[in-house]
Design a protein around this motif. Structure first.
Motif, PDB file in Angstrom:
ATOM      1  N   UNK A 103       2.576 -53.413 -10.608  1.00  0.00           N
ATOM      2  CA  UNK A 103       3.994 -53.061 -10.472  1.00  0.00           C
ATOM      3  C   UNK A 103       4.882 -53.916 -10.881  1.00  0.00           C
ATOM      4  N   UNK A 104       4.478 -55.064 -11.189  1.00  0.00           N
ATOM      5  CA  UNK A 104       5.411 -56.156 -12.033  1.00  0.00           C
ATOM      6  C   UNK A 104       5.740 -55.936 -13.429  1.00  0.00           C
ATOM      7  N   UNK A 105       5.014 -54.776 -13.905  1.00  0.00           N
ATOM      8  CA  UNK A 105       5.080 -54.440 -15.302  1.00  0.00           C
ATOM      9  C   UNK A 105       4.768 -55.674 -16.328  1.00  0.00           C
ATOM     10  N   UNK A 106       4.085 -56.723 -15.863  1.00  0.00           N
ATOM     11  CA  UNK A 106       3.273 -57.389 -16.731  1.00  0.00           C
ATOM     12  C   UNK A 106       1.786 -57.531 -16.961  1.00  0.00           C
ATOM     13  N   UNK A 107       1.226 -58.270 -17.806  1.00  0.00           N
ATOM     14  CA  UNK A 107      -0.254 -58.212 -17.972  1.00  0.00           C
ATOM     15  C   UNK A 107      -0.423 -57.313 -19.176  1.00  0.00           C
ATOM     16  N   UNK A 108      -1.545 -57.739 -20.046  1.00  0.00           N
ATOM     17  CA  UNK A 108      -1.757 -56.946 -21.179  1.00  0.00           C
ATOM     18  C   UNK A 108      -3.205 -56.537 -21.078  1.00  0.00           C
ATOM     19  N   UNK A 109      -3.205 -55.229 -21.672  1.00  0.00           N
ATOM     20  CA  UNK A 109      -4.502 -54.617 -21.534  1.00  0.00           C
ATOM     21  C   UNK A 109      -5.297 -54.755 -22.832  1.00  0.00           C
ATOM     22  N   UNK A 110      -6.373 -55.237 -22.910  1.00  0.00           N
ATOM     23  CA  UNK A 110      -7.144 -55.157 -24.325  1.00  0.00           C
ATOM     24  C   UNK A 110      -8.460 -54.177 -24.042  1.00  0.00           C
ATOM     25  N   UNK A 111      -8.434 -53.176 -24.766  1.00  0.00           N
ATOM     26  CA  UNK A 111      -9.295 -51.951 -24.551  1.00  0.00           C
ATOM     27  C   UNK A 111     -10.226 -51.710 -25.622  1.00  0.00           C
ATOM     28  N   UNK A 112     -11.290 -51.351 -25.502  1.00  0.00           N
ATOM     29  CA  UNK A 112     -12.295 -50.998 -26.524  1.00  0.00           C
ATOM     30  C   UNK A 112     -11.922 -49.586 -27.090  1.00  0.00           C
ATOM     31  N   UNK A 113     -12.019 -49.305 -28.237  1.00  0.00           N
ATOM     32  CA  UNK A 113     -11.814 -48.137 -28.833  1.00  0.00           C
ATOM     33  C   UNK A 113     -12.809 -47.116 -28.489  1.00  0.00           C
ATOM     34  N   UNK A 114     -14.203 -47.529 -28.002  1.00  0.00           N
ATOM     35  CA  UNK A 114     -15.345 -46.618 -27.711  1.00  0.00           C
ATOM     36  C   UNK A 114     -15.240 -46.589 -26.184  1.00  0.00           C
ATOM     37  N   UNK A 115     -14.198 -46.706 -25.558  1.00  0.00           N
ATOM     38  CA  UNK A 115     -14.172 -46.227 -24.177  1.00  0.00           C
ATOM     39  C   UNK A 115     -13.350 -44.885 -24.301  1.00  0.00           C
ATOM     40  N   UNK A 116     -13.443 -43.934 -23.472  1.00  0.00           N
ATOM     41  CA  UNK A 116     -12.732 -42.828 -23.536  1.00  0.00           C
ATOM     42  C   UNK A 116     -11.308 -42.954 -23.245  1.00  0.00           C
ATOM     43  N   UNK A 117     -11.032 -43.934 -22.414  1.00  0.00           N
ATOM     44  CA  UNK A 117      -9.533 -44.188 -21.952  1.00  0.00           C
ATOM     45  C   UNK A 117      -8.902 -44.538 -23.072  1.00  0.00           C
ATOM     46  N   UNK A 118      -9.309 -45.116 -24.171  1.00  0.00           N
ATOM     47  CA  UNK A 118      -8.620 -45.459 -25.460  1.00  0.00           C
ATOM     48  C   UNK A 118      -7.663 -44.583 -25.924  1.00  0.00           C
ATOM     49  N   UNK A 119      -8.193 -43.133 -25.919  1.00  0.00           N
ATOM     50  CA  UNK A 119      -7.420 -41.918 -26.407  1.00  0.00           C
ATOM     51  C   UNK A 119      -6.235 -41.938 -25.712  1.00  0.00           C
ATOM     52  N   UNK A 120      -6.253 -42.158 -24.094  1.00  0.00           N
ATOM     53  CA  UNK A 120      -5.193 -41.889 -23.266  1.00  0.00           C
ATOM     54  C   UNK A 120      -4.208 -43.062 -23.233  1.00  0.00           C
ATOM     55  N   UNK A 121      -4.620 -44.249 -23.690  1.00  0.00           N
ATOM     56  CA  UNK A 121      -3.947 -45.511 -23.495  1.00  0.00           C
ATOM     57  C   UNK A 121      -3.481 -46.206 -24.827  1.00  0.00           C
ATOM     58  N   UNK A 122      -2.750 -45.547 -25.541  1.00  0.00           N
ATOM     59  CA  UNK A 122      -2.752 -46.287 -26.846  1.00  0.00           C
ATOM     60  C   UNK A 122      -1.757 -47.611 -27.017  1.00  0.00           C
ATOM     61  N   UNK A 123      -1.056 -47.583 -25.820  1.00  0.00           N
ATOM     62  CA  UNK A 123      -0.143 -48.829 -25.469  1.00  0.00           C
ATOM     63  C   UNK A 123      -0.915 -50.188 -25.539  1.00  0.00           C
ATOM     64  N   UNK A 124      -2.409 -50.133 -25.234  1.00  0.00           N
ATOM     65  CA  UNK A 124      -3.053 -51.358 -24.880  1.00  0.00           C
ATOM     66  C   UNK A 124      -3.302 -51.752 -26.246  1.00  0.00           C
ATOM     67  N   UNK A 125      -3.912 -52.955 -26.398  1.00  0.00           N
ATOM     68  CA  UNK A 125      -4.366 -53.586 -27.771  1.00  0.00           C
ATOM     69  C   UNK A 125      -5.841 -52.865 -27.842  1.00  0.00           C
ATOM     70  N   UNK A 126      -5.809 -51.991 -28.881  1.00  0.00           N
ATOM     71  CA  UNK A 126      -7.368 -51.533 -28.926  1.00  0.00           C
ATOM     72  C   UNK A 126      -8.202 -52.175 -29.877  1.00  0.00           C
TER      73      UNK A 126
END
Ligand code: F6P
Length: 762
Positions: free
Chosen positions: A669-692
């Motif tokens: 909730x502090x709006x900090x932190x970065x998400x590194x996300x595998x493009x082979x997880x279903x979530x990557x389609x919903x969360x493009x603001x992550x570093x895919x």
């Protein structure tokens, strides 16, 4: 409704009545005339007969000039009830004799005039009479003798006189009136019968239609109409097609949905599923009772499935059927193997099913986790299929199906089947509860037809799954793979436009429902320690450098999670950017899982070896780049870790959805932190603001870690705000809500179809 029916019937009845009245008013005068003519003709013939009968006596009396002696004869003839009076006229038109009733005003020429008319009648005070004038023929005699005047015996007869016969017409009047009455009565009776038939048929048909429409609107169809309506048959197919189109249109018109909450889900269940009973069935139970030195403790398993389904169950109540795997599970259940959970809140029933070690080995470790799991994940671990495992899998599916049926209070519960442990269960439940709405959600990926073809029991698995009403996957891609697999291995009718599969007279909707988490409630958020405090605690607990850049990974210790690839990327990061040595730390939580399997044990050992190698290579006193925490962490501990982190790393090699990344986003909730996300997880389609990233690509993943670790706070804020709004909106209640709403529509449609079929079959 009654008034409407009457109005409808009047539309038919009024014209009918008008027609009948017009017909009667035309028919009666025509009928009068016709009968009058008949009777006139009849009276003429009668008159002729009377005249003939009297002619001899009359001609003799006239010839002899003694007409007075005819009077008694006339009076006798008059006794006929219809003969009113008789007059005798001479050839030259003089009235010679008359009976008493013969009107004084009527002369012989006058009578002749009347008799020549089409309606020869004469109105008198006593009533109308028919006037007939008939010639009396005979031989003239010599006066005062009986000798004929003409000497020739065979001389033709001559007209001697004329008989005027007056017949009473009142009987014609009476008969006409009778005929008129009968005719009007007949027309009125006919009208009444027609009207009655119309009213009854219209009432019944109308009632049938109204009942039908009402049942359609209610989504029922339990009551058959009084009279089957075969006239519906031609519309049936069209109605079905139209319903489908409307459903599709409705879906499109809905657009993105907002504001999904537990409350809204409850309302949906009440309104669209009429408060139907909800039964969840999964292998993993949401609460595990374990015996410890301190007594019985309740644990929450490390399971994405449980994370997602549990809040839904709390909202919907009902019963959750699952494997009782805890050491104290049997101690806390009632006689029916049930216990109310969550402990202390008691929102729903947990019904435990017990498995023997052999059953667990064959069904869970064997077929589910050595066969189906690697088969579906295609993560370079070979699936193993053993006949004995398959037998156990089938038997355990049947055991759970029986438990579901036993828990059902009615014939049409909503059954939520979870995951690859129960591919056969939907058809087994369908067999016992044909009216049930079975929603099966497949939490893991679905491979392409070639990969799935490895499974020796591919057809049985597909058939079992097609017992479902709705079959859900995380992504459209997995739906497509499934449909293509069915197309390859089964004789089924596939409708790509509607994403449905019809197999053995039964239709299944195949749809994507991306799973999610419950967005934390205000009360939970306010109980969280501030981010700085979380960081301080983690740094202190793990002995991290004060200025550490903390990356966290939270997974089950599973080869599909890409933990090895993650370690390789950390190693490469430290190689490539040595400045991170002494500062960059990966805290990897790896909850032990399926350790009874060789594949898992050797994988876990391998990860440990590599972690040690990296620590040896880059570690120094007071600094360890990899902290491998191979133990289960409770939810609060995980949240603390997420809030302490600078980066969250999810590098699954293949994952249906992955909820860890969504939990990380929810915790920040502090709006900090970065998400590194595998493009082979279903979530990557919903969360493009992550570093895919592609986790197989070590260099790319290492670069992403570096980029995440150096990302400016403003960019982090922007990305995190966007990620949070997505996860908040697309939460788990939306996941369940969309499925249940589809189920509601599907139930409605199948009721209408059943109703239409009943109409068709009469
Ligand atoms: O990923 C699918 C899934 O069912 C998860 O929901 C869950 O975390 C896991 O597999 C099952 O784990 P386990 O075998 O420990 O129940």
């Amino acid at each position: 409704m009654f008034l409407k029916t009457v109005r409808l019937q009047l539309r038919f009845l009024v014209p009918l009545m008008v027609t009948l009245v017009v017909a009667a008013s035309l028919a009666v005068p025509v009928m009068d005339q016709v009968t009058l003519r008949w009777f006139s003709r009849d009276l003429n013939s009668r008159g002729l007969l009377v005249a003939n009968a009297l002619s001899d006596s009359v001609s003799e009396a006239v010839a002899a000039g003694r007409t007075a002696r005819l009077r008694p004869l006339f009076e006798r003839a008059e006794q006929d009830e219809r003969l009113f009076a008789i007059g005798l006229c001479s050839v030259d038109g003089q009235l010679l004799e008359r009976t008493q009733g013969f009107p004084r005003t009527l002369t012989c020429p006058g009578a002749e005039d009347i008799s020549r008319k089409a309606e020869p009648s004469l109105p008198l005070v006593s009533g109308t009479v028919h006037v007939g004038v008939h010639d009396v023929m005979g031989q003239a005699l010599v006066a005062g003798t009986d000798a004929p005047l003409d000497a020739q015996a065979d001389a033709p007869p001559v007209r001697m006189a004329r008989l005027v016969l007056l017949h009473d017409m009142s009987f014609i009047e009476r008969r006409s009136q009778d005929t008129r009455r009968y005719l009007i009565g007949l027309i009125a009776g006919l009208g009444l019968v027609i009207a009655l038939i119309t009213v009854v048929v219209a009432q019944l048909s109308w009632r049938g239609w109204v009942k039908g429409v009402r049942a359609i609107l209610r989504g029922e169809g339990l009551l058959s109409p009084l009279i089957p309506a075969p006239e519906l048959a031609p519309f049936a197919a069209e109605l079905r097609a139209r319903l489908r189109d409307m459903e599709d249109e409705f879906r499109r018109s809905q657009g993105p949905e907002t504001g999904w909450s537990a409350e809204r889900l409850r309302t949906l269940l009440q309104t669209q599923l009429s408060g139907a009973q909800v039964i969840v069935v999964s292998n993993r139970e949401p609460y595990i009772h374990e015996r410890t030195a301190d007594g019985v403790v309740v644990k929450r398993p490390a399971s994405g499935l449980v994370t997602a389904v549990e809040p839904v169950m709390r909202a919907c109540s009902g019963t959750w059927v699952a494997h009782g795997s805890g050491s104290a599970d049997r101690d806390v259940v009632d006689a029916a193997d049930r216990v109310l959970v969550p402990p202390g809140e008691q929102d729903y029933w947990l019904r435990r099913v017990w498995l023997t070690p052999e059953e667990e080995q064959g069904y869970y470790y064997g077929f589910a986790n050595e066969g189906m799991w690697p088969l579906c994940h295609v993560a370079h671990v070979r699936p193993v299929f053993r006949e004995s495992d398959w037998e156990a899998y089938r038997a355990v599916n049947q055991r759970f199906a029986d438990a579901v049926v036993a828990e059902a209070r009615g014939e049409d519960p909503v059954v939520l089947v979870q995951d690859y442990h129960f591919a056969l269960l939907p058809a087994m439940v369908r067999e016992k509860l044909p009216q049930a709405t079975i929603l099966t959600f497949w939490h893991i990926p679905w491979p392409n037809p070639e990969s799935f073809g490895i499974c020796p029991w591919r057809r049985e698995i597909l058939q079992g799954m097609l017992g479902s009403t709705i079959l859900g996957f995380h992504t459209r891609f997995h739906c497509k793979n499934f449909i293509e697999t069915v197309d390859r291995y089964l004789e089924a009718r596939i409708e790509h436009e509607h994403s449905t599969i019809a197999f053995q007279e039964k239709e299944t909707l195949v749809e994507s429902y991306p799973i999610s988490i419950e967005w934390p409630a205000e009360a939970e958020i306010s109980a969280w320690a501030p981010v700085a405090e979380c960081r301080r605690r983690v740094v202190e607990r793990l002995g991290l450098p004060q200025d550490a850049c903390i990356a966290v990974g939270v997974d089950r210790f599973d080869y599909t999670k890409g933990i090895l690839e993650r370690l390789n990327a950390v190693e490469r990061l430290l190689e490539k950017w040595p400045a991170w040595v002494g500062r960059f730390v990966l805290v990897q939580v790896a909850a032990p899982t399926r350790s009874a399997l060789d594949e898992y044990r050797s994988f876990q050992e391998r990860v440990q070896r590599i972690a040690e190698r990296i620590n040896l290579r880059f570690g120094r006193p007071g600094y360890k780049p990899v902290h491998l925490l191979a133990q289960h962490h409770e939810h609060d501990a995980v949240t603390e870790l997420f809030r302490a982190a600078d980066v969250c790393v999810v590098t699954s090699l293949h994952d249906g959805m992955n909820l860890v990344c969504k939990e990380f986003v929810a915790a920040r909730d502090d709006l900090q932190g970065v998400l590194v996300l595998s493009r082979f997880a279903g979530a990557a389609r919903e969360l493009p603001e992550a570093l895919v990233v592609n986790p197989y690509h070590v260099e790319e993943t290492a670069d992403a870690l570096n980029r995440a670790a150096t990302m400016p706070a403003a960019e982090q804020r922007e990305r995190m705000a966007s990620l949070r709004s997505t996860v908040r909106e697309f939460n788990v209640f939306r996941w369940a809500g969309r499925m249940l709403a589809d189920a509601g529509r599907w139930r409605l449609r199948s009721r209408i179809e059943a109703r239409v079929r009943r109409h068709q079959n009469g």
